[in-house]
Design a protein around this motif. Structure first.
Motif, short mmCIF file in Angstrom:
data_model
loop_
_atom_site.label_atom_id
_atom_site.label_comp_id
_atom_site.label_asym_id
_atom_site.label_seq_id
_atom_site.Cartn_x
_atom_site.Cartn_y
_atom_site.Cartn_z
N GLU A 192 0.73 -1.15 0.19
CA GLU A 192 0.10 0.01 0.22
C GLU A 192 1.01 1.32 0.26
O GLU A 192 0.54 2.13 0.88
N ALA A 193 1.93 1.33 -0.79
CA ALA A 193 2.78 2.47 -1.17
C ALA A 193 2.00 3.71 -1.40
O ALA A 193 2.44 4.58 -0.81
N TYR A 194 0.82 3.53 -1.95
CA TYR A 194 0.12 4.89 -2.52
C TYR A 194 -1.08 5.05 -1.80
O TYR A 194 -2.01 5.66 -1.97
N ALA A 195 -1.15 4.42 -0.36
CA ALA A 195 -2.26 4.67 0.46
C ALA A 195 -2.57 5.96 0.77
O ALA A 195 -3.86 6.60 0.88
N PRO A 196 -1.72 7.17 0.70
CA PRO A 196 -2.11 8.40 0.98
C PRO A 196 -3.15 8.99 -0.09
O PRO A 196 -3.75 10.16 -0.06
N PHE A 197 -3.24 8.37 -1.36
CA PHE A 197 -4.03 8.79 -2.42
C PHE A 197 -5.10 8.03 -2.72
O PHE A 197 -5.92 8.31 -3.55
N ALA A 198 -5.16 6.83 -2.23
CA ALA A 198 -6.05 5.78 -2.54
C ALA A 198 -7.30 5.86 -1.85
O ALA A 198 -8.20 5.46 -2.35
N GLU A 199 -7.42 6.06 -0.59
CA GLU A 199 -8.52 5.78 0.48
C GLU A 199 -9.00 4.53 0.35
O GLU A 199 -10.19 4.48 0.19
N LEU A 221 4.19 9.88 0.74
CA LEU A 221 3.96 10.97 1.40
C LEU A 221 4.40 12.37 1.18
O LEU A 221 3.63 13.48 1.26
N GLY A 222 5.65 12.05 1.01
CA GLY A 222 6.48 13.39 0.80
C GLY A 222 7.77 13.23 1.63
O GLY A 222 8.43 14.09 1.82
N LEU A 223 8.23 11.80 1.95
CA LEU A 223 9.60 11.81 2.65
C LEU A 223 10.48 10.85 1.92
O LEU A 223 10.86 10.02 2.53
N ALA A 224 10.42 10.90 0.70
CA ALA A 224 11.26 9.76 -0.32
C ALA A 224 12.54 9.76 0.23
O ALA A 224 13.29 8.63 0.16
N GLY A 225 13.27 10.99 0.42
CA GLY A 225 14.72 11.04 1.00
C GLY A 225 15.06 10.33 2.27
O GLY A 225 16.31 9.96 2.34
N LEU A 226 13.96 9.93 3.01
CA LEU A 226 14.48 9.36 4.35
C LEU A 226 14.50 7.73 4.00
O LEU A 226 14.93 6.96 5.02
N ARG A 227 13.87 7.04 3.12
CA ARG A 227 13.84 5.78 2.86
C ARG A 227 13.09 4.89 3.91
O ARG A 227 14.04 4.24 4.79
N LEU A 228 12.27 5.10 4.19
CA LEU A 228 11.44 4.41 5.35
C LEU A 228 10.32 3.67 5.07
O LEU A 228 9.55 4.12 4.45
N GLY A 229 10.36 2.30 5.30
CA GLY A 229 8.90 1.66 4.86
C GLY A 229 8.53 0.67 6.19
O GLY A 229 9.53 0.60 7.10
N TYR A 230 7.48 0.47 6.38
CA TYR A 230 6.97 -0.44 7.47
C TYR A 230 6.09 -1.55 7.03
O TYR A 230 5.11 -1.36 6.14
N LEU A 231 6.36 -2.72 7.65
CA LEU A 231 5.48 -3.73 7.59
C LEU A 231 4.43 -4.06 8.92
O LEU A 231 5.12 -3.96 9.86
N ILE A 232 3.30 -4.36 8.52
CA ILE A 232 2.31 -4.61 9.61
C ILE A 232 1.69 -5.83 9.81
O ILE A 232 1.34 -6.38 8.60
N GLY A 233 1.50 -6.59 10.75
CA GLY A 233 0.86 -7.72 10.78
C GLY A 233 0.80 -8.64 11.99
O GLY A 233 1.37 -7.85 12.97
N HIS A 234 0.69 -9.72 12.09
CA HIS A 234 0.46 -10.60 13.21
C HIS A 234 2.02 -10.73 13.83
O HIS A 234 2.81 -10.84 13.05
N GLY A 235 2.18 -10.58 15.21
CA GLY A 235 3.34 -10.80 15.80
C GLY A 235 4.11 -12.03 15.37
O GLY A 235 5.54 -11.77 15.50
N GLY A 236 3.65 -13.15 15.04
CA GLY A 236 4.34 -14.39 14.70
C GLY A 236 5.28 -14.25 13.62
O GLY A 236 6.54 -14.54 13.52
#
Length: 362
Positions: A192-199, A221-236
Motif C-alpha cells: 500500500e505504498a500509495y495509501a495517501p492517495f487511494a483511500e 507521502l512526501g518523505l522519499a529521501g528518508l527511505r522508510l518503509g514499514y510492515l504491519i501484521g501478526h506478531g508471529g
C-alpha cells in the motif's frame, strides 16, 4: 585467471544475468518519473526540523527498535496494538527480508504483472522462481481464473499485490484480493505504498487473515529521501523477520526526521488532497489530447498510452524539453507504447501538458 573469469566463477548465475536498476540523471529536468511528492516543506517547518536535527547524537547508534517512530506510525495509521511492525530502509528492504526468510529450495513468488519491479528483481537475486500472471488488457484488473490456477499450481510462498498497482495506478477489486488471500496457503503482501492517495486499505482485514501483511512507506507521502518503509501484521511473522533484519537499519536522522514530520501530518494531508485533485484534472486533460489515452488512477501518477506516435519518440522529445517521465513501452507487453507521469505541482503539470500537446501536434 582474468577478472572476468573470477567474477563468473564466484558470483551467482542469476546475479550475472540480471540488469541493475537504472536511475536516470535528473540534473536540470522537471522530474515527473518517480512518484515523488513535488511540494517542499514550509520555511518555518524546515527551521523547526533543523533545530530538531541539532539535538541528535550522531556519535551514538540509533534506537535499534525505533520505538518513538513506531508509535508515531501507529497513531497516524490507527494501527491496533495487537499487531506488530517491522521498519525497513524503504519498502525494498522489507521485500528483501520477507523473501530471504521464505527462500526455501523450490519456493516460488507470485505477482500479477506489470508490477513493482523490485518483486522480481529481489526474487531473482535470491534464486527464487518468480511467477508472473498478466493483468487483463486495458482494464488492468486481476485475471482471476489465471490467478487461481497459478496459486493452485505453484503454491507460492509469497503473493505480492500492489494496492493501488504500480505502474497501472488502479485498485484491484477488493473481493478478488480477498479471494486470493483465502486461496493462498502462503503469505499475501498488500503493498500500500500509495495509501495517501487511494483511500482504500486492507488493514482492517488483518484480524480475519493471519497470512496477510500490510506494507507501507512514507516515500509517496512526501518523505522519499528518508527511505522508510514499514510492515504491519501478526506478531508471529514480524518476530521471524526481525531475526534477519540488520541491527540499526533505521538511522538516527531518519528516525528523528520521520517522527518530526509525522507530528505535523496535517501538512502532508493537505498536500495529498491537492495531489488527488490535480491527478483527476491531469487525467482529464491527457484524455483531451488527440493521440493519447489516460488510464484511471488512485495513486499519485497517471499511466497513459500514446496512440499517434511511438512512446519512445514522445519520451525523448519530453526529455529534450527538460521533462522526465517514465518510459514503460518495453517493460511489459501490456504497457507497450505507455508512459507514466507523476502528478507534479500545478505549474509542472501545465508545462508537461503544454509540451505534450506540442509534441503530438508536430
Amino acid at each position: 585467471m582474468t577478472l572476468e573469469q573470477r567474477i563468473a566463477n564466484l558470483l551467482l548465475p542469476q546475479v550475472l544475468s540480471m540488469q541493475a536498476y537504472h536511475v536516470p540523471d535528473r540534473e536540470g529536468l522537471v522530474k515527473l518519473d518517480a512518484m515523488e511528492n513535488p511540494y517542499h516543506w514550509p520555511d518555518d517547518m524546515v527551521q523547526e526540523w533543523l533545530d530538531c536535527m541539532r539535538q541528535s547524537s550522531i556519535n551514538r547508534y540509533p534506537d535499534a527498535q525505533a520505538t518513538e517512530l513506531k508509535q508515531k506510525l501507529r497513531t497516524r495509521d490507527n494501527i491496533d496494538e495487537r499487531f506488530e511492525m517491522l521498519l525497513g530502509n524503504g519498502s525494498d528492504e522489507l521485500i528483501l527480508l520477507i523473501l530471504m526468510a521464505c527462500a526455501k529450495p523450490g519456493a516460488t513468488i507470485l505477482a500479477p504483472t506489470p508490477a513493482f519491479v523490485m518483486y522480481k528483481q529481489i526474487a531473482d537475486s535470491l534464486g527464487l522462481q518468480f511467477i508472473d500472471v498478466p493483468l487483463l488488457e486495458n482494464t488492468f484488473e486481476l485475471d482471476m481464473p489465471a490467478m487461481r490456477q497459478a496459486v493452485q499450481q505453484h503454491q507460492p510462498a509469497v503473493v505480492f499485490l500492489a494496492y493501488p498497482n504500480n505502474p497501472t495506478g488502479n485498485l484491484f477489486q477488493r473481493q478478488h484480493v480477498l479471494d486470493i488471500i483465502e486461496l493462498t496457503s502462503g503469505l499475501v503482501i498488500s503493498d500500500e505504498a500509495y495509501a495517501p492517495f487511494a483511500e482504500a486499505s486492507f488493514l482492517s482485514e488483518l484480524d480475519n487473515h493471519d497470512n496477510l501483511l500490510i506494507m507501507r512507506t512514507v516515500s509517496k507521502l512526501g518523505l522519499a529521501g528518508l527511505r522508510l518503509g514499514y510492515l504491519i501484521g501478526h506478531g508471529g511473522w514480524i518476530e521471524q523477520f526481525e531475526k534477519i533484519r540488520l541491527p540499526y537499519n533505521i538511522n538516527t536522522l531518519t528516525q528523528l526526521s520521520a517522527t518530526f514530520a509525522l507530528s505535523r501530518h496535517n501538512i502532508f494531508e493537505q498536500q495529498s488532497q491537492l495531489i488527488k485533485q490535480d491527478r483527476e484534472q491531469l487525467i482529464s486533460a491527457i484524455d483531451t489530447i488527440e493521440g493519447c489515452q489516460a488510464f484511471p488512477s488512485r495513486a499519485n501518477f497517471v499511466l497513459f498510452r500514446v496512440l499517434s506516435k511511438s512512446a519512445q519518440e514522445v519520451f525523448e522529445s519530453l526529455r529534450d524539453n527538460a521533462i522526465l517521465v517514465k518510459n514503460l513501452t518495453t517493460s511489459h507487453p501490456l504497457t507497450r507504447e505507455c508512459l507514466r507521469v507523476t502528478v507534479g505541482t500545478q505549474q509542472q503539470n501545465e508545462l508537461f501538458l503544454e509540451t505534450l500537446r506540442k509534441i503530438l501536434a508536430q
